[in-house]
Design a protein around this motif. Structure first.
Motif, PDB file in Angstrom:
ATOM      1  N   GLN A  71       0.817  -1.214   0.000  1.00  0.00           N
ATOM      2  CA  GLN A  71       0.000   0.000   0.000  1.00  0.00           C
ATOM      3  C   GLN A  71       0.854   1.269   0.000  1.00  0.00           C
ATOM      4  O   GLN A  71       0.502   2.247  -0.653  1.00  0.00           O
ATOM      5  CB  GLN A  71      -0.954   0.007   1.186  1.00  0.00           C
ATOM      6  CG  GLN A  71      -1.924   1.180   1.123  1.00  0.00           C
ATOM      7  CD  GLN A  71      -3.048   1.072   2.144  1.00  0.00           C
ATOM      8  OE1 GLN A  71      -3.180   0.068   2.820  1.00  0.00           O
ATOM      9  NE2 GLN A  71      -3.847   2.111   2.221  1.00  0.00           N
ATOM     10  N   HIS A 106       1.557   2.896  -3.425  1.00  0.00           N
ATOM     11  CA  HIS A 106       0.461   3.339  -4.296  1.00  0.00           C
ATOM     12  C   HIS A 106       0.669   4.738  -4.869  1.00  0.00           C
ATOM     13  O   HIS A 106       0.348   4.963  -6.039  1.00  0.00           O
ATOM     14  CB  HIS A 106      -0.879   3.225  -3.590  1.00  0.00           C
ATOM     15  CG  HIS A 106      -1.326   1.811  -3.414  1.00  0.00           C
ATOM     16  ND1 HIS A 106      -2.568   1.473  -2.957  1.00  0.00           N
ATOM     17  CD2 HIS A 106      -0.694   0.612  -3.635  1.00  0.00           C
ATOM     18  CE1 HIS A 106      -2.685   0.158  -2.897  1.00  0.00           C
ATOM     19  NE2 HIS A 106      -1.567  -0.381  -3.296  1.00  0.00           N
ATOM     20  N   HIS A 163      -9.673   8.907 -15.204  1.00  0.00           N
ATOM     21  CA  HIS A 163      -9.693   7.532 -14.708  1.00  0.00           C
ATOM     22  C   HIS A 163      -8.772   7.309 -13.511  1.00  0.00           C
ATOM     23  O   HIS A 163      -8.703   6.209 -12.972  1.00  0.00           O
ATOM     24  CB  HIS A 163      -9.303   6.563 -15.836  1.00  0.00           C
ATOM     25  CG  HIS A 163     -10.392   6.394 -16.840  1.00  0.00           C
ATOM     26  ND1 HIS A 163     -10.663   7.340 -17.792  1.00  0.00           N
ATOM     27  CD2 HIS A 163     -11.300   5.408 -17.006  1.00  0.00           C
ATOM     28  CE1 HIS A 163     -11.687   6.928 -18.528  1.00  0.00           C
ATOM     29  NE2 HIS A 163     -12.093   5.764 -18.068  1.00  0.00           N
ATOM     30  N   GLU A 167      -8.800   8.193 -10.247  1.00  0.00           N
ATOM     31  CA  GLU A 167      -9.369   7.733  -8.972  1.00  0.00           C
ATOM     32  C   GLU A 167      -9.893   6.304  -9.079  1.00  0.00           C
ATOM     33  O   GLU A 167      -9.766   5.525  -8.135  1.00  0.00           O
ATOM     34  CB  GLU A 167     -10.455   8.686  -8.484  1.00  0.00           C
ATOM     35  CG  GLU A 167      -9.904  10.021  -7.998  1.00  0.00           C
ATOM     36  CD  GLU A 167      -8.760   9.884  -6.989  1.00  0.00           C
ATOM     37  OE1 GLU A 167      -8.916   9.131  -5.987  1.00  0.00           O
ATOM     38  OE2 GLU A 167      -7.698  10.506  -7.201  1.00  0.00           O
ATOM     39  N   MET A 168     -10.467   5.947 -10.214  1.00  0.00           N
ATOM     40  CA  MET A 168     -10.934   4.586 -10.413  1.00  0.00           C
ATOM     41  C   MET A 168      -9.758   3.606 -10.320  1.00  0.00           C
ATOM     42  O   MET A 168      -9.845   2.574  -9.650  1.00  0.00           O
ATOM     43  CB  MET A 168     -11.628   4.431 -11.759  1.00  0.00           C
ATOM     44  CG  MET A 168     -12.101   3.013 -12.035  1.00  0.00           C
ATOM     45  SD  MET A 168     -12.593   2.744 -13.757  1.00  0.00           S
ATOM     46  CE  MET A 168     -11.026   2.813 -14.594  1.00  0.00           C
ATOM     47  N   ARG A 176      -6.855   4.126  -8.838  1.00  0.00           N
ATOM     48  CA  ARG A 176      -6.364   4.126  -7.455  1.00  0.00           C
ATOM     49  C   ARG A 176      -7.219   3.196  -6.583  1.00  0.00           C
ATOM     50  O   ARG A 176      -6.699   2.463  -5.750  1.00  0.00           O
ATOM     51  CB  ARG A 176      -6.356   5.530  -6.869  1.00  0.00           C
ATOM     52  CG  ARG A 176      -5.833   5.556  -5.424  1.00  0.00           C
ATOM     53  CD  ARG A 176      -5.820   6.941  -4.834  1.00  0.00           C
ATOM     54  NE  ARG A 176      -4.757   7.774  -5.314  1.00  0.00           N
ATOM     55  CZ  ARG A 176      -3.472   7.656  -4.940  1.00  0.00           C
ATOM     56  NH1 ARG A 176      -3.109   6.728  -4.107  1.00  0.00           N
ATOM     57  NH2 ARG A 176      -2.568   8.483  -5.402  1.00  0.00           N
ATOM     58  N   ASP A 177      -8.527   3.218  -6.794  1.00  0.00           N
ATOM     59  CA  ASP A 177      -9.433   2.352  -6.024  1.00  0.00           C
ATOM     60  C   ASP A 177      -9.219   0.867  -6.341  1.00  0.00           C
ATOM     61  O   ASP A 177      -9.500   0.003  -5.501  1.00  0.00           O
ATOM     62  CB  ASP A 177     -10.892   2.719  -6.294  1.00  0.00           C
ATOM     63  CG  ASP A 177     -11.281   4.070  -5.701  1.00  0.00           C
ATOM     64  OD1 ASP A 177     -10.543   4.591  -4.834  1.00  0.00           O
ATOM     65  OD2 ASP A 177     -12.327   4.604  -6.119  1.00  0.00           O
ATOM     66  N   LEU A 178      -8.733   0.570  -7.548  1.00  0.00           N
ATOM     67  CA  LEU A 178      -8.524  -0.820  -7.950  1.00  0.00           C
ATOM     68  C   LEU A 178      -7.193  -1.393  -7.458  1.00  0.00           C
ATOM     69  O   LEU A 178      -7.035  -2.621  -7.380  1.00  0.00           O
ATOM     70  CB  LEU A 178      -8.595  -0.950  -9.471  1.00  0.00           C
ATOM     71  CG  LEU A 178      -9.973  -0.736 -10.089  1.00  0.00           C
ATOM     72  CD1 LEU A 178      -9.875  -0.704 -11.614  1.00  0.00           C
ATOM     73  CD2 LEU A 178     -10.940  -1.823  -9.640  1.00  0.00           C
ATOM     74  N   LYS A 218      -7.051  -4.187  -4.939  1.00  0.00           N
ATOM     75  CA  LYS A 218      -7.681  -5.429  -5.406  1.00  0.00           C
ATOM     76  C   LYS A 218      -6.787  -6.190  -6.396  1.00  0.00           C
ATOM     77  O   LYS A 218      -7.104  -7.311  -6.776  1.00  0.00           O
ATOM     78  CB  LYS A 218      -9.018  -5.115  -6.065  1.00  0.00           C
ATOM     79  CG  LYS A 218     -10.007  -4.461  -5.111  1.00  0.00           C
ATOM     80  CD  LYS A 218     -11.235  -3.983  -5.837  1.00  0.00           C
ATOM     81  CE  LYS A 218     -12.116  -3.206  -4.870  1.00  0.00           C
ATOM     82  NZ  LYS A 218     -12.921  -2.218  -5.500  1.00  0.00           N
TER      83      LYS A 218
END
Length: 155
Positions: free
Chosen positions: A10, A13, A39, A41-42, A44-46, A49
């Protein structure tokens, strides 16, 4: 300069996101302006995962990374000053060690990336227009059987 590959964490990131954005801007200037920023933030959210591997220089700077979602290579990026040093090949090699089958998408106009994946044994399975990005994209796949066949035939 020594580079080692390790699992991402983490705390990586922020560096990964900076490399993702700058790499896309450099390699994919043909994509609609603002596309990558929209894109960010999308992506970053992935990150949490994804299975991430980073290539880290001896001064602890991230020289490159690869992100996997299962067998799908969601992105492979090498920092500009570290390109052509075998880092992308090493990151991809780590993925090949973990999986016998991999897929990815690459923009047709990103000739350098396309040629890299082709050299690494990926074959085009589909070509389609990415309407959101406004660019033609290739779906590509690799299987360890391709490499085994190459070795056997010497081609």
């Amino acid at each position: 300069m020594e580079v080692s590959i390790r699992p991402g964490k983490q705390s990586d990131h922020d560096q990964i996101m900076d490399l993702w954005l700058s790499g896309n801007r450099q390699a994919q200037g043909f994509v609609k302006p603002g596309f990558w920023e929209s894109h960010r933030e999308m992506v970053r959210d992935l990150l949490p995962k994804a299975d991430l591997y980073v290539a880290e220089s001896d001064d602890e700077k991230i020289a490159g990374f690869v992100g996997l979602q299962g067998r799908y290579i969601a992105g492979l990026f090498v920092e500009q000053s570290f390109r052509c040093m075998g880092i992308g090949k090493a990151l991809l090699g780590r993925c090949k060690q973990e999986h016998s089958y991999l897929t990815l998408e690459v923009y047709a106009k990103n000739e350098r990336a396309y040629q890299f994946y082709k050299r690494e044994g990926f074959l085009i399975t589909k070509a389609q227009m990415d309407r959101e990005a406004g660019a033609m994209a290739y779906s590509m796949a690799w299987t360890s059987m391709y490499d085994a066949l190459k070795e056997k035939t010497g081609s």
